[in-house]
Design an enzyme around this catalytic site. Structure first.
Site, PDB file in Angstrom:
ATOM      1  N   ALA A  25       2.063   1.653   7.061  1.00 30.40           N
ATOM      2  CA  ALA A  25       2.121   1.052   8.405  1.00 30.40           C
ATOM      3  C   ALA A  25       3.340   1.577   9.158  1.00 30.40           C
ATOM      4  O   ALA A  25       3.275   1.846  10.367  1.00 30.40           O
ATOM      5  CB  ALA A  25       2.176  -0.468   8.296  1.00 30.40           C
ATOM      6  N   ARG A  85       1.615  -1.636  -7.618  1.00 27.37           N
ATOM      7  CA  ARG A  85       0.225  -1.768  -7.185  1.00 27.37           C
ATOM      8  C   ARG A  85      -0.686  -0.699  -7.792  1.00 27.37           C
ATOM      9  O   ARG A  85      -1.852  -0.948  -8.064  1.00 27.37           O
ATOM     10  CB  ARG A  85       0.123  -1.732  -5.659  1.00 27.37           C
ATOM     11  CG  ARG A  85       0.291  -0.353  -5.003  1.00 27.37           C
ATOM     12  CD  ARG A  85      -0.203  -0.406  -3.555  1.00 27.37           C
ATOM     13  NE  ARG A  85       0.044   0.824  -2.819  1.00 27.37           N
ATOM     14  CZ  ARG A  85      -0.791   1.857  -2.764  1.00 27.37           C
ATOM     15  NH1 ARG A  85      -1.937   1.834  -3.443  1.00 27.37           N
ATOM     16  NH2 ARG A  85      -0.498   2.917  -2.047  1.00 27.37           N
ATOM     17  N   LYS A 100      -7.868   3.967   4.013  1.00 25.70           N
ATOM     18  CA  LYS A 100      -8.728   4.373   2.927  1.00 25.70           C
ATOM     19  C   LYS A 100      -8.270   3.738   1.619  1.00 25.70           C
ATOM     20  O   LYS A 100      -7.072   3.499   1.478  1.00 25.70           O
ATOM     21  CB  LYS A 100      -8.800   5.895   2.787  1.00 25.70           C
ATOM     22  CG  LYS A 100      -7.513   6.680   2.947  1.00 25.70           C
ATOM     23  CD  LYS A 100      -6.318   6.434   2.093  1.00 25.70           C
ATOM     24  CE  LYS A 100      -6.373   6.625   0.627  1.00 25.70           C
ATOM     25  NZ  LYS A 100      -5.064   6.427  -0.049  1.00 25.70           N
ATOM     26  N   SER A 152       1.942  -9.886   9.104  1.00 28.36           N
ATOM     27  CA  SER A 152       2.274  -9.755   7.686  1.00 28.36           C
ATOM     28  C   SER A 152       2.133 -11.137   7.056  1.00 28.36           C
ATOM     29  O   SER A 152       2.192 -12.153   7.755  1.00 28.36           O
ATOM     30  CB  SER A 152       3.712  -9.244   7.549  1.00 28.36           C
ATOM     31  OG  SER A 152       4.166  -9.384   6.230  1.00 28.36           O
ATOM     32  N   ARG A 153       1.979 -11.178   5.726  1.00 27.51           N
ATOM     33  CA  ARG A 153       1.967 -12.493   5.060  1.00 27.51           C
ATOM     34  C   ARG A 153       3.326 -13.161   5.194  1.00 27.51           C
ATOM     35  O   ARG A 153       3.452 -14.363   5.030  1.00 27.51           O
ATOM     36  CB  ARG A 153       1.660 -12.320   3.560  1.00 27.51           C
ATOM     37  CG  ARG A 153       0.250 -11.896   3.233  1.00 27.51           C
ATOM     38  CD  ARG A 153       0.184 -11.495   1.781  1.00 27.51           C
ATOM     39  NE  ARG A 153       1.183 -10.473   1.485  1.00 27.51           N
ATOM     40  CZ  ARG A 153       1.628 -10.154   0.268  1.00 27.51           C
ATOM     41  NH1 ARG A 153       1.143 -10.776  -0.779  1.00 27.51           N
ATOM     42  NH2 ARG A 153       2.521  -9.210   0.094  1.00 27.51           N
ATOM     43  N   HIS A 160      -8.715  -4.954   2.495  1.00 24.90           N
ATOM     44  CA  HIS A 160      -9.306  -4.281   3.659  1.00 24.90           C
ATOM     45  C   HIS A 160     -10.540  -5.026   4.148  1.00 24.90           C
ATOM     46  O   HIS A 160     -10.760  -5.164   5.356  1.00 24.90           O
ATOM     47  CB  HIS A 160      -9.712  -2.834   3.297  1.00 24.90           C
ATOM     48  CG  HIS A 160      -8.542  -1.938   3.038  1.00 24.90           C
ATOM     49  ND1 HIS A 160      -8.672  -0.643   2.587  1.00 24.90           N
ATOM     50  CD2 HIS A 160      -7.197  -2.136   3.168  1.00 24.90           C
ATOM     51  CE1 HIS A 160      -7.478  -0.090   2.451  1.00 24.90           C
ATOM     52  NE2 HIS A 160      -6.569  -0.979   2.788  1.00 24.90           N
TER      53      HIS A 160
HETATM   54  N1  LIG Z   1      -3.463   7.562   4.847  1.00 20.77           N
HETATM   55  C1  LIG Z   1      -2.457   7.763   4.029  1.00 20.77           C
HETATM   56  O1  LIG Z   1      -1.831   8.827   4.004  1.00 20.77           O
HETATM   57  C2  LIG Z   1      -2.045   6.655   3.123  1.00 20.77           C
HETATM   58  C3  LIG Z   1      -0.804   6.720   2.448  1.00 20.77           C
HETATM   59  C4  LIG Z   1      -0.422   5.637   1.674  1.00 20.77           C
HETATM   60  C5  LIG Z   1      -1.257   4.552   1.548  1.00 20.77           C
HETATM   61  N2  LIG Z   1      -2.466   4.527   2.190  1.00 20.77           N
HETATM   62  C6  LIG Z   1      -3.362   3.378   2.081  1.00 20.77           C
HETATM   63  O2  LIG Z   1      -2.776   2.321   2.828  1.00 20.77           O
HETATM   64  C7  LIG Z   1      -2.900   1.086   2.156  1.00 20.77           C
HETATM   65  C8  LIG Z   1      -1.514   0.482   1.995  1.00 20.77           C
HETATM   66  O3  LIG Z   1      -0.717   1.327   1.198  1.00 20.77           O
HETATM   67  P1  LIG Z   1       0.894   1.241   1.216  1.00 20.77           P
HETATM   68  O4  LIG Z   1       1.363   2.373   0.408  1.00 20.77           O
HETATM   69  O5  LIG Z   1       1.358   1.081   2.599  1.00 20.77           O
HETATM   70  O6  LIG Z   1       1.086  -0.102   0.384  1.00 20.77           O
HETATM   71  P2  LIG Z   1       2.290  -1.133   0.320  1.00 20.77           P
HETATM   72  O7  LIG Z   1       3.400  -0.734   1.208  1.00 20.77           O
HETATM   73  O8  LIG Z   1       2.598  -1.372  -1.116  1.00 20.77           O
HETATM   74  O9  LIG Z   1       1.600  -2.478   0.842  1.00 20.77           O
HETATM   75  C9  LIG Z   1       0.963  -2.552   2.102  1.00 20.77           C
HETATM   76  C10 LIG Z   1       0.783  -4.004   2.469  1.00 20.77           C
HETATM   77  O10 LIG Z   1      -0.150  -4.621   1.584  1.00 20.77           O
HETATM   78  C11 LIG Z   1       0.196  -5.967   1.398  1.00 20.77           C
HETATM   79  N3  LIG Z   1       0.459  -6.264  -0.027  1.00 20.77           N
HETATM   80  C12 LIG Z   1       1.296  -5.621  -0.852  1.00 20.77           C
HETATM   81  N4  LIG Z   1       1.310  -6.197  -2.062  1.00 20.77           N
HETATM   82  C13 LIG Z   1       0.452  -7.243  -1.980  1.00 20.77           C
HETATM   83  C14 LIG Z   1       0.029  -8.235  -2.891  1.00 20.77           C
HETATM   84  N5  LIG Z   1       0.491  -8.273  -4.151  1.00 20.77           N
HETATM   85  N6  LIG Z   1      -0.871  -9.160  -2.465  1.00 20.77           N
HETATM   86  C15 LIG Z   1      -1.330  -9.128  -1.211  1.00 20.77           C
HETATM   87  N7  LIG Z   1      -0.953  -8.203  -0.289  1.00 20.77           N
HETATM   88  C16 LIG Z   1      -0.087  -7.284  -0.682  1.00 20.77           C
HETATM   89  C17 LIG Z   1       1.507  -6.228   2.150  1.00 20.77           C
HETATM   90  O11 LIG Z   1       1.142  -6.800   3.383  1.00 20.77           O
HETATM   91  P3  LIG Z   1       2.106  -7.864   4.094  1.00 20.77           P
HETATM   92  O12 LIG Z   1       3.119  -7.065   4.817  1.00 20.77           O
HETATM   93  O13 LIG Z   1       1.212  -8.619   4.965  1.00 20.77           O
HETATM   94  O14 LIG Z   1       2.690  -8.715   3.023  1.00 20.77           O
HETATM   95  C18 LIG Z   1       2.053  -4.834   2.333  1.00 20.77           C
HETATM   96  O15 LIG Z   1       2.834  -4.700   3.461  1.00 20.77           O
HETATM   97  C19 LIG Z   1      -3.617   1.372   0.836  1.00 20.77           C
HETATM   98  O16 LIG Z   1      -4.966   0.987   0.944  1.00 20.77           O
HETATM   99  C20 LIG Z   1      -3.500   2.881   0.647  1.00 20.77           C
HETATM  100  O17 LIG Z   1      -4.653   3.467   0.058  1.00 20.77           O
HETATM  101  C21 LIG Z   1      -2.846   5.560   2.967  1.00 20.77           C
END
Ligand SMILES: NC(=O)c1ccc[n+]([C@@H]2O[C@H](COP(=O)([O-])OP(=O)(O)OC[C@H]3O[C@@H](n4cnc5c(N)ncnc54)[C@H](OP(=O)(O)O)[C@@H]3O)[C@@H](O)[C@H]2O)c1
Length: 342
Positions: free
Chosen positions: A16, A165, A97, A36-37, A79
């Site tokens: 994000a 995760r 994704k 966010s939560r 998602h």
């Molecule tokens: N397009 C790309 O290049 C790319 C790169 C990396 C990831 N992604 C995708 O983006 C998504 C997020 O990845 P990320 O690396 O950004 O992950 P992340 O920073 O670990 O977590 C993203 C958000 O998910 C929620 N979350 C985290 N742990 C949680 C838990 N235990 N229970 C419930 N919610 C939880 C939180 O939301 P809150 O802030 O609301 O608490 C957190 O801010 C994934 O589906 C991944 O596949 C895409």
């Protein structure tokens, strides 16, 4: 005059942050709200990115009448619920994704989007990169003849940590859905749905897939050899072999980067693509602006799906990932649940 869209983001995590930074490059985009939560995390994210509205729950985003487009950036298992609530509220959605954990969840989202006439797209940013558009242009021009083989890998070492995760099934952990989705995406983009799949996976001690090797046989004799792993860093390259030459998508092929075109009897042609802001300033952004620009272009034109990444493509991709998972024995709690019970 250019139309302005108010964007909201659900999930104040890693991707994000990157997306929010790139979104600022687009004059038609206004970052209006973050959910966010945690109210504190939302507030900190809002301050960092100068976002006027922050919400301490995901649900509040769908209820905000000022939000036009929601970018869902939570972990994969969330998602479905995040996207569904926004679609029901009539908001356009760009969802990270993999768009859902499986095809059953995706069917509910696609049906909801289509019934409500609302825009929905999977955030497969690679689809919109200039390098990928160029590869498709060359392939479709026919100058290299028929496509025969696709090789693509994505390996990134992630130390075993059951609290992370990536190693937690309940949080959608596992190599295939997180990074293996990219090689599978490329294979489907270039050669369509596979007729036959062979695949093997290796698992961590707590049952999360750490590596997956796949052979996809597409129609017209195209074969894809793909792999993903979190056990080791790999070259992250893709090579497309044609009747009359090959195209190498150089390291970290899924991000903005160069390609090399090899033609028999000629010097290889190296092509670099510099990220551009919409007003032509080079070296801008990480490459997430292209997918965001595509969403707004579609909305400008009254489209509810992107012609470049339609929902039927996401259905084929999710369906192929389901098939690979079934062959390898990769299962998630969502596979035993009816998504309509959410
Ligand atoms: N397009 C790309 O290049 C790319 C790169 C990396 C990831 N992604 C995708 O983006 C998504 C997020 O990845 P990320 O690396 O950004 O992950 P992340 O920073 O670990 O977590 C993203 C958000 O998910 C929620 N979350 C985290 N742990 C949680 C838990 N235990 N229970 C419930 N919610 C939880 C939180 O939301 P809150 O802030 O609301 O608490 C957190 O801010 C994934 O589906 C991944 O596949 C895409």
């Amino acid at each position: 005059m250019q139309k302005q869209y108010n964007w909201g983001i659900i999930g104040a995590g890693g991707i994000a942050n990157v997306f929010a930074t790139d979104l600022k490059l687009l004059p038609g985009a206004r970052l209006h709200a973050i959910a966010s939560r945690s109210a504190e995390r939302a507030e900190a994210f809002a301050q960092k990115h100068h976002i006027p509205v922050s919400y301490g729950s995901w649900e509040e985003m769908a209820a905000d009448p000022d939000v036009d487009i929601v970018y869902v950036a939570t972990l994969h298992p969330y998602h479905f619920e995040n996207t569904l609530s926004c679609l029901k509220a009539g908001k356009a959605v760009l969802c990270e994704k993999p768009i859902t954990m499986n095809s059953r969840e995706l069917k509910v989202l696609v049906d909801t989007a289509r019934e409500n006439g609302v825009f929905l797209m999977e955030a497969l940013w690679t689809r919109f990169l200039p390098s990928v558009l160029k590869v498709l242009e060359i392939a479709e021009s026919g100058e290299l003849g028929a496509l025969y083989d696709i090789y693509a890998d994505f390996g990134e070492r992630m130390e075993y940590d059951p609290d992370h995760r990536m190693y937690d099934l309940a949080q959608g952990g596992g190599a295939l859905l997180d990074i293996g989705i990219y090689p599978v995406f490329l294979a489907l983009l270039m050669a369509g749905i596979p007729e036959r799949i062979e695949a093997i996976a290796g698992f961590s001690e707590n049952g999360v897939d750490q590596r997956c090797n796949m052979i996809l046989e597409h129609n017209q004799h195209v074969v894809s050899s793909l792999n993903c792993t979190v056990l080791a860093d790999s070259p992250v390259e893709a090579t497309l072999v044609f009747e009359k030459g090959w195209i190498r998508m150089e390291s970290w092929w899924l991000t903005p980067g160069p390609i090399t075109i090899h033609r028999p009897g000629r010097e290889p042609e190296f092509m670099e693509f510099t990220n551009m802001s919409p007003d032509g300033v080079p070296g801008q952004g990480k490459g997430y602006q292209y997918e965001a620009a595509e969403v707004m272009r579609c909305l400008d034109e009254g489209l509810t799906e992107s012609p470049l990444l339609p929902l039927d493509f996401s259905r084929k991709l999710t369906g192929t990932l389901d098939r690979i998972r079934k062959i390898c024995g990769i299962r998630y709690p969502q596979d035993d649940q009816d998504p309509r019970d959410h």
